[in-house]
Write a protein that holds these residues in place. Structure first.
Motif, short mmCIF file in Angstrom:
data_model
loop_
_atom_site.label_atom_id
_atom_site.label_comp_id
_atom_site.label_asym_id
_atom_site.label_seq_id
_atom_site.Cartn_x
_atom_site.Cartn_y
_atom_site.Cartn_z
N LEU A 1 1.16 -1.16 0.27
CA LEU A 1 0.01 0.11 -0.07
C LEU A 1 0.84 1.15 -0.42
O LEU A 1 0.64 1.85 -0.55
CB LEU A 1 -0.64 0.23 1.34
CG LEU A 1 -2.00 -1.11 1.07
CD1 LEU A 1 -3.09 -0.69 2.46
CD2 LEU A 1 -3.12 -0.96 0.10
N ARG A 2 1.95 1.19 1.01
CA ARG A 2 3.01 2.48 1.16
C ARG A 2 3.26 2.59 -0.59
O ARG A 2 3.53 4.03 -1.08
CB ARG A 2 4.40 1.94 1.81
CG ARG A 2 5.12 3.28 2.09
CD ARG A 2 5.69 2.84 2.41
NE ARG A 2 7.22 4.10 3.39
CZ ARG A 2 7.31 4.81 4.29
NH1 ARG A 2 6.45 4.79 5.00
NH2 ARG A 2 7.58 5.39 4.11
N VAL A 3 4.42 1.42 -1.43
CA VAL A 3 4.28 1.64 -2.56
C VAL A 3 2.89 1.68 -3.64
O VAL A 3 3.41 3.24 -4.36
CB VAL A 3 5.19 0.15 -3.25
CG1 VAL A 3 5.39 0.57 -4.91
CG2 VAL A 3 5.88 -0.11 -2.57
N LEU A 4 2.29 1.62 -3.64
CA LEU A 4 0.92 1.94 -4.46
C LEU A 4 0.70 3.82 -4.15
O LEU A 4 0.29 4.70 -4.99
CB LEU A 4 -0.13 1.13 -3.68
CG LEU A 4 -0.68 -0.08 -5.15
CD1 LEU A 4 -1.85 -0.31 -4.25
CD2 LEU A 4 -0.58 -0.11 -6.07
N GLY A 5 1.22 4.21 -3.27
CA GLY A 5 1.25 5.97 -2.59
C GLY A 5 2.21 6.34 -3.37
O GLY A 5 2.15 7.30 -3.68
N PHE A 6 2.99 6.03 -3.85
CA PHE A 6 4.53 6.39 -4.00
C PHE A 6 4.40 6.49 -6.07
O PHE A 6 5.13 7.09 -6.00
CB PHE A 6 5.97 5.49 -3.08
CG PHE A 6 7.20 5.69 -3.76
CD1 PHE A 6 8.05 7.11 -2.15
CD2 PHE A 6 7.35 5.25 -4.33
CE1 PHE A 6 8.92 7.54 -3.53
CE2 PHE A 6 9.18 5.94 -4.84
CZ PHE A 6 9.70 6.54 -4.38
N LEU A 7 4.83 5.35 -6.01
CA LEU A 7 4.74 5.13 -7.29
C LEU A 7 4.06 6.21 -8.25
O LEU A 7 3.45 6.59 -8.21
CB LEU A 7 4.23 3.92 -8.02
CG LEU A 7 5.06 3.45 -9.36
CD1 LEU A 7 5.85 3.33 -9.50
CD2 LEU A 7 4.45 2.36 -9.76
N LYS A 8 5.41 6.75 -9.57
CA LYS A 8 4.86 7.74 -10.29
C LYS A 8 5.83 7.91 -11.36
O LYS A 8 7.27 7.07 -10.97
CB LYS A 8 4.84 9.14 -9.57
CG LYS A 8 5.40 9.57 -8.68
CD LYS A 8 5.50 10.87 -8.01
CE LYS A 8 6.88 11.79 -7.62
NZ LYS A 8 6.71 13.80 -7.81
N PRO A 9 6.08 7.99 -12.36
CA PRO A 9 7.07 8.28 -13.64
C PRO A 9 7.50 8.70 -13.05
O PRO A 9 8.25 10.25 -12.61
CB PRO A 9 5.82 9.08 -14.77
CG PRO A 9 4.73 8.70 -14.80
CD PRO A 9 4.56 8.70 -13.16
N GLY A 10 9.62 8.21 -13.23
CA GLY A 10 10.60 9.11 -13.12
C GLY A 10 11.04 8.60 -11.70
O GLY A 10 12.39 8.90 -11.33
N VAL A 11 10.04 7.00 -10.46
CA VAL A 11 10.79 7.37 -9.35
C VAL A 11 11.69 5.31 -9.82
O VAL A 11 11.24 5.32 -11.14
CB VAL A 11 10.62 7.08 -8.98
CG1 VAL A 11 8.68 7.72 -7.95
CG2 VAL A 11 8.90 5.77 -9.20
N THR A 12 12.91 5.00 -8.75
CA THR A 12 13.60 4.47 -9.69
C THR A 12 13.11 3.05 -8.90
O THR A 12 12.04 3.43 -8.07
CB THR A 12 15.37 4.31 -9.13
OG1 THR A 12 14.75 5.33 -7.64
CG2 THR A 12 15.47 6.10 -10.10
#
Length: 433
Positions: free
Chosen positions: A199-210
């Protein structure tokens, strides 16, 4: 230990199960894992020997467990041997187990120091008719590095050549395959930590992150909940997901790509194993969604099909037949190719080349008798996938399940997996940034 104290009842019951399987006047011995070197004077933090932990709850290096249930003296029927916590040792390495604390953890009344082991071993060996010794008999183990157990086997045969030696591993595989209620609770705790990480990743992911930033989000959440990575995580964006064990985790997640996240936390040495494939920008393309839904249908049907009495190979074949039909609908296989399918040469192998799942517990790829059908208490992963390197993406989905007499229980049912749910959560998170 990072986890909270576990109920010693778990280990008392596990030892009782094992000793009930030993022949009359037999003994069994299990050693801790080695502390493995790195470079110079470095070493890797010890990974507890799963069998030793299963029988004692002990996670400390150099520990030895001796079981001799028919020993004349009751105090010699279960004996745990530990490094003596000298002042010098504790200055350099920190706190070590006292005898009293080891008894609290394990439920073993007789705890001695390692210096007492040679004499105690001789006393038991001269009284026992058979000796069960342990080795790593996992069928996929490379077994190229000699372990403490391996060295102990050699030493015993040298020192006591006239004894009858037998393999302990088959007994432990049989026992460890069936999880007790206490073990299932620990796996559920690991699953819940994994859910929080996802759930933390779902809130974090966006284009440009590694990919490694995603890995950092996961370890943050696992650590703050007393967990740790159950295995090296796979964070594979775009075409990287077509490498089944890609672990470089060093690429940028691009707009329009999918990222496959194969991760799991452990807790109290019990593991979880999750795979999700999610859109970097929060939206699946039509082609990505079609493939995703195909894999999801196979996962859900395979969960339902994991019933008591089914052979693993038959379960695998059922999934292959379902994948064939999905690949036909996706335009990836022809009717002739599907019609030519055999168990030896599956039509889907180009796109789905790995196993459907594996036992899980104290090891992520846990031990179990290879020829035994599914039984109540088994915990399995269910992880179908479709891999399309020519199209630059792959989809794999994975949940952990518990086999029961009343049918399979999805231990990860509360972790989002439906495509609409994934998109909704990601869009909500994006709106709050």
């Amino acid at each position: 230990m990072r986890h909270q104290a576990l109920d010693s009842k778990l280990f008392v019951e596990n030892r009782a199960k094992l000793t009930s399987m030993l022949p009359k006047n037999a003994m069994a011995i299990v050693n801790a894992n080695d502390v493995l070197p790195t470079n110079a004077d470095g070493s890797i933090k010890i990974i507890p020997n799963a069998d030793l932990f299963y029988l004692s709850g002990i996670e400390q290096e150099e520990s030895i467990l001796l079981l001799h249930p028919d020993a004349y003296e009751p105090k010699n029927r279960e004996v745990l041997f530990l490094r003596e916590p000298t002042e010098l040792l504790q200055i350099w390495e920190g706190q070590k187990l006292t005898q009293e604390r080891a008894t609290e953890i394990s439920g073993i009344a007789t705890v001695k120091w390692l210096k007492d082991f040679p004499l105690a071993l001789r006393d038991s060996m001269l009284s026992a008719d058979e000796v069960f010794l342990n080795t790593n008999e996992h069928r996929r183990a490379a077994a190229t590095v000699e372990t403490r157990d391996d060295r102990f086997v050699s030493q015993c045969k040298q020192d006591y050549p006239l004894h009858t030696y037998r393999r302990l591993a088959p007994l432990l595989h049989q026992l460890r395959a069936v999880k007790s209620d206490l073990e299932i609770d620990l796996i559920k705790k690991a699953v819940d930590i994994t859910r929080k990480g996802f759930l933390r990743v779902l809130g974090f992911l966006k284009p440009g992150v590694t990919e490694f930033e995603i890995e950092a989000e996961l370890i943050h959440e696992y650590t703050r909940n007393r967990g740790a990575f159950a295995y090296t995580p796979i964070i594979a964006s775009g075409k990287n997901a077509c490498g089944l064990h890609y672990i470089d985790n060093d690429q940028v997640c691009e707009d329009g790509d999918l990222v496959l996240i194969d991760t799991g936390s452990n807790y109290g040495n019990y593991n979880s194993d999750l795979t999700r494939t999610i859109p970097v920008n929060g939206r699946f393309t039509k082609r990505q969604r079609d493939v995703y839904d195909a894999v999801l249908r196979v996962m859900q049907a395979s969960i339902e099909g994991a019933v008591v009495g089914k052979a693993h190979r038959d379960w695998q074949h059922e999934a292959q037949l379902m994948i064939n039909e999905e690949l036909l609908s996706l335009g990836l296989l022809t009717k002739d190719e599907v019609a030519g399918h055999t168990r030896e040469k599956p039509a889907c192998k180009k796109y789905f080349m790995h196993g459907l799942g594996h036992p899980m517990g104290l090891d992520v790829h846990d031990v179990a008798p290879v020829d035994a059908p599914f039984a109540p208490g088994w915990v399995l992963t269910v992880e179908p996938g479709i891999y399309l390197p020519d199209e630059g993406f792959a989809v794999r989905l994975e949940n952990d399940i518990l086999i029961t007499e009343d049918g399979p229980v999805d231990l990860m049912k509360d972790i989002p997996v439906e495509a609409d749910h994934i998109e909704s959560l990601m869009q909500e998170a994006a709106a709050k940034r």
